[in-house]
Design a protein around this motif. Structure first.
Motif, PDB file in Angstrom:
ATOM      1  N   LEU A 146       0.931  -1.265  -0.005  1.00  0.00           N
ATOM      2  CA  LEU A 146       0.105  -0.040  -0.040  1.00  0.00           C
ATOM      3  C   LEU A 146       0.992   1.270   0.067  1.00  0.00           C
ATOM      4  N   SER A 147       0.311   2.395  -0.536  1.00  0.00           N
ATOM      5  CA  SER A 147       1.177   3.630  -0.599  1.00  0.00           C
ATOM      6  C   SER A 147       1.402   4.281   0.953  1.00  0.00           C
TER       7      SER A 147
ATOM      8  N   ALA B 276      -1.590   5.868   2.547  1.00  0.00           N
ATOM      9  CA  ALA B 276      -2.510   4.852   3.420  1.00  0.00           C
ATOM     10  C   ALA B 276      -2.129   4.510   4.450  1.00  0.00           C
TER      11      ALA B 276
ATOM     12  N   PRO C 164     -14.301   8.563  18.962  1.00  0.00           N
ATOM     13  CA  PRO C 164     -14.800   8.958  17.331  1.00  0.00           C
ATOM     14  C   PRO C 164     -13.563  10.252  17.173  1.00  0.00           C
TER      15      PRO C 164
ATOM     16  N   LEU D  80     -10.145   9.070  16.245  1.00  0.00           N
ATOM     17  CA  LEU D  80     -10.024   8.343  15.011  1.00  0.00           C
ATOM     18  C   LEU D  80     -10.120   9.230  13.958  1.00  0.00           C
ATOM     19  N   ALA D  81     -11.032  10.607  14.190  1.00  0.00           N
ATOM     20  CA  ALA D  81     -10.844  11.413  13.077  1.00  0.00           C
ATOM     21  C   ALA D  81      -9.459  12.308  13.155  1.00  0.00           C
TER      22      ALA D  81
ATOM     23  N   LEU E  67      -6.676  10.065  11.816  1.00  0.00           N
ATOM     24  CA  LEU E  67      -6.773   9.970  10.248  1.00  0.00           C
ATOM     25  C   LEU E  67      -6.305  11.239   9.656  1.00  0.00           C
TER      26      LEU E  67
ATOM     27  N   PRO F  16      -5.920  -0.485  -3.713  1.00  0.00           N
ATOM     28  CA  PRO F  16      -6.078  -0.721  -2.375  1.00  0.00           C
ATOM     29  C   PRO F  16      -5.821   0.453  -1.465  1.00  0.00           C
ATOM     30  N   SER F  17      -5.004   1.196  -1.652  1.00  0.00           N
ATOM     31  CA  SER F  17      -4.641   2.150  -0.831  1.00  0.00           C
ATOM     32  C   SER F  17      -5.676   3.374  -0.699  1.00  0.00           C
TER      33      SER F  17
ATOM     34  N   LEU G 108      -8.439   1.924   1.327  1.00  0.00           N
ATOM     35  CA  LEU G 108      -8.443   2.032   2.476  1.00  0.00           C
ATOM     36  C   LEU G 108      -8.574   3.289   3.355  1.00  0.00           C
ATOM     37  N   ILE G 109      -7.977   4.261   2.726  1.00  0.00           N
ATOM     38  CA  ILE G 109      -8.235   5.599   3.081  1.00  0.00           C
ATOM     39  C   ILE G 109      -9.901   5.712   3.011  1.00  0.00           C
TER      40      ILE G 109
ATOM     41  N   LEU H 145     -11.335   4.068   6.140  1.00  0.00           N
ATOM     42  CA  LEU H 145     -11.039   4.980   7.289  1.00  0.00           C
ATOM     43  C   LEU H 145     -11.852   6.143   7.509  1.00  0.00           C
ATOM     44  N   VAL H 146     -11.945   6.843   6.328  1.00  0.00           N
ATOM     45  CA  VAL H 146     -12.850   8.011   6.255  1.00  0.00           C
ATOM     46  C   VAL H 146     -14.243   7.708   6.671  1.00  0.00           C
TER      47      VAL H 146
ATOM     48  N   ALA I  50     -14.707   6.907  10.521  1.00  0.00           N
ATOM     49  CA  ALA I  50     -14.337   7.760  11.251  1.00  0.00           C
ATOM     50  C   ALA I  50     -15.659   8.755  11.264  1.00  0.00           C
TER      51      ALA I  50
ATOM     52  N   ALA J 118     -18.527   7.104  13.226  1.00  0.00           N
ATOM     53  CA  ALA J 118     -18.360   7.077  14.616  1.00  0.00           C
ATOM     54  C   ALA J 118     -18.518   8.552  15.211  1.00  0.00           C
ATOM     55  N   PHE J 119     -18.043   9.544  14.587  1.00  0.00           N
ATOM     56  CA  PHE J 119     -18.286  11.050  14.824  1.00  0.00           C
ATOM     57  C   PHE J 119     -19.959  11.179  14.945  1.00  0.00           C
TER      58      PHE J 119
END
Lengths: 168, 140
Positions: free
Chosen positions: A100-101, A104, A135, A138-139, A142, B13-14, B17-18, B21-22, B25, B28-29
């Motif tokens: 993966l990059s 990521a 939460p 997490l944000a 990220l 896939p990168s 994955l991002i 994740l977004v 998040a 959850a928020f």
């Protein structure tokens, strides 16, 4: 000789990670929100994963957490950083192996770091408080991970170009 | 001409994955916002300290509480692991603490009015001293 070179590189990177961690501690992003930070020293860990190897990156993280615990954050702070560090480095190494990059991998690392910290908060404080705050973490993890990933990507490419130029 | 490029992005896939994740998040928020809006009627604080000790106090009862080394004491002297908690004007805050970083003091006033805009929601937490304050509903 190869070992000596590796030890010297690890020592340099550990010092760099410590300095970045210290600089960051002087610039709190949101004072009312504990655990939220950019994680500048993760730049060094990402570089180590890409350029040195998995074990070296793991050792670097352990050294950084141990030393900054002794110097700055104290035992409780070190425990939080250790849980976050172990989870994020293992996750980042596995994702790196899956090709993966950098961006990521770094984003996932930021999220995993904060999940590790939340697990410690669940054990030491209160699961309700920790999960209620998750939460936000997490944000934040990220966003910080994405930002650091972009910086790391540029740095790794530039170092690669420099290394290729040197050997050309 | 655009087709191969679109396929490459879809199979990256990168990026997946991002995006995942977004999405996680964001969900959850969103859940957190719903939960915090439900806490606006809270008028009681639960202070947890030491080995499972708990103290419930109403926020309309102004007072100062001092915890040292996991026990309630009468006044702050800045020794041991000490936290001074103040209840006034319908809110509760960590007035002082001799922990590293003082994160708990920086977390500000906790009340039914501030709960939805605080990063820690209905909590004040001093992680090094294992002292927490939670805003809850109901009489003590």
């Amino acid at each position: 000789m190869k070992n000596a070179k590796m030890i010297a590189r690890l020592a340099l990177l550990t010092a760099l990670a410590l300095i970045l961690g210290y600089v960051e501690s002087l610039l709190p992003i949101v004072p009312s929100a504990p655990g939220i930070k950019i994680g500048l020293s993760n730049l060094v860990v990402l570089y180590a994963i890409w350029q040195l190897g998995s074990w070296q990156a793991f050792v670097l993280m352990l050294l950084k957490v141990g030393l900054s615990g002794l110097l700055f954050s104290g035992p409780v702070g070190a425990l939080y950083a250790l849980a976050g560090g172990i989870l994020s480095v293992i996750g980042m190494v596995l994702l790196h192996r899956a090709n993966l990059s950098v961006v990521a991998v770094s984003a996932a690392g930021g999220v995993l770091h904060n999940i590790g910290q939340t697990a410690i908060a669940c054990a030491l404080l209160s699961p309700a408080a920790a999960l209620g705050y998750l939460p936000v973490l997490l944000a934040a993890g990220l966003l910080a991970g994405l930002l650091l990933g972009l910086v790391s990507q540029a740095a790794i490419r530039a170092i690669d170009r420099y290394e290729r130029g040197k050997h050309a | 001409m655009d087709e191969p490029k679109r396929k490459t992005i879809a199979r990256n896939p990168s990026l997946w994955l991002i995006a995942a994740l977004v999405l996680i998040a964001a969900i959850a928020f969103f859940v957190r916002l719903i939960v915090l809006n439900g806490a606006s009627a809270a008028d009681t604080a639960v202070i947890r300290y030491g080995d499972g000790n708990e103290l419930r106090i109403r926020l309309d009862d102004p007072q100062t509480i001092v915890i040292r080394d996991g026990k309630l004491v009468s006044e702050a002297i800045g020794e041991g692991e000490e936290n001074e908690i103040v209840v006034e004007a319908g809110g509760i805050r960590m007035e002082s603490a001799n922990c590293r970083g003082n994160d708990c003091v920086k977390q500000g006033v906790l009340s039914s009015k501030t709960v939805s805009r605080r990063p820690l929601g209905s909590w004040i937490i001093c992680a090094p001293h294992r002292v927490s304050i939670e805003l809850v509903e109901g009489a003590p």
